[in-house]
Design a protein around this motif. Structure first.
Motif, mmCIF file in Angstrom:
data_model
loop_
_atom_site.group_PDB
_atom_site.id
_atom_site.type_symbol
_atom_site.label_atom_id
_atom_site.label_comp_id
_atom_site.label_asym_id
_atom_site.label_seq_id
_atom_site.Cartn_x
_atom_site.Cartn_y
_atom_site.Cartn_z
ATOM 1 N N ARG A 136 0.818 -1.203 0.000
ATOM 2 C CA ARG A 136 0.000 0.000 0.000
ATOM 3 C C ARG A 136 0.856 1.259 0.000
ATOM 4 N NH1 ARG A 136 -2.273 0.895 6.007
ATOM 5 N NH2 ARG A 136 -0.351 0.582 7.160
ATOM 6 N N ALA A 137 0.288 2.299 -0.540
ATOM 7 C CA ALA A 137 0.879 3.638 -0.535
ATOM 8 C C ALA A 137 2.103 3.778 -1.434
ATOM 9 C CB ALA A 137 1.237 4.088 0.876
ATOM 10 N N TRP A 138 2.320 2.810 -2.329
ATOM 11 C CA TRP A 138 3.462 2.955 -3.234
ATOM 12 C C TRP A 138 3.362 4.232 -4.050
ATOM 13 C CZ3 TRP A 138 3.697 3.016 -8.666
ATOM 14 C CH2 TRP A 138 4.991 2.951 -9.208
ATOM 15 N N ASP A 139 2.131 4.550 -4.452
ATOM 16 C CA ASP A 139 1.956 5.700 -5.330
ATOM 17 C C ASP A 139 2.122 7.029 -4.599
ATOM 18 O OD1 ASP A 139 -1.711 5.664 -5.484
ATOM 19 O OD2 ASP A 139 -0.305 5.302 -3.858
ATOM 20 N N THR A 140 2.319 7.004 -3.301
ATOM 21 C CA THR A 140 2.578 8.235 -2.561
ATOM 22 C C THR A 140 4.081 8.470 -2.348
ATOM 23 O OG1 THR A 140 2.528 7.186 -0.382
ATOM 24 C CG2 THR A 140 0.419 7.919 -1.302
#
Length: 121
Positions: A27-31
């Motif tokens: 999760r949150a890779w795109d952040t």
């Protein structure tokens, strides 16, 4: 946690091209900002290119500017490095990384296992 897996390395002749891919999960890779680093035998790991989560970059090391292109596809959770006009000096293990937007490797929290790129005739 973020997991990163590189692919696409190999042996190529000088002047040739390769495209490295890095598959991300977690999760949150795109952040996170993402980047590519490389390490040649007997040398320290060095910055190649990076790009921010939504803004920032891309930026490149002088040695690869004009030859390499970094890109990311957040919808597919993928990071890419298109390498053109390869030189023997580009021979190294290439790593993708995710973390803070920086050229410093120690500010990246997550790393792939690396993929070997060898440029030789």
């Amino acid at each position: 946690q973020v997991q990163l897996v590189e692919s696409g390395g190999g042996l190529v002749q000088p002047g040739g091209s390769l495209r490295l891919s890095c598959a991300a999960s977690g999760r949150a890779w795109d952040t996170l900002a993402v980047g590519w680093f490389r390490q040649a035998p007997g040398k320290e790991r060095e910055f190649v290119a990076h790009i921010g989560a939504t803004t920032g970059g891309p930026y490149y090391a002088d040695a690869v500017k004009g030859r390499f292109t970094i890109s990311r596809d957040n919808a597919k959770s993928m990071l890419y490095l298109q390498m053109n006009n390869l030189e023997p000096e580009d021979t190294a293990v290439y790593y993708c990384a995710a973390g803070r937007f920086s050229r410093r490797a120690d500010l990246y929290n997550y790393w792939g296992q690396g993929t070997q790129v060898t440029v030789s005739s």
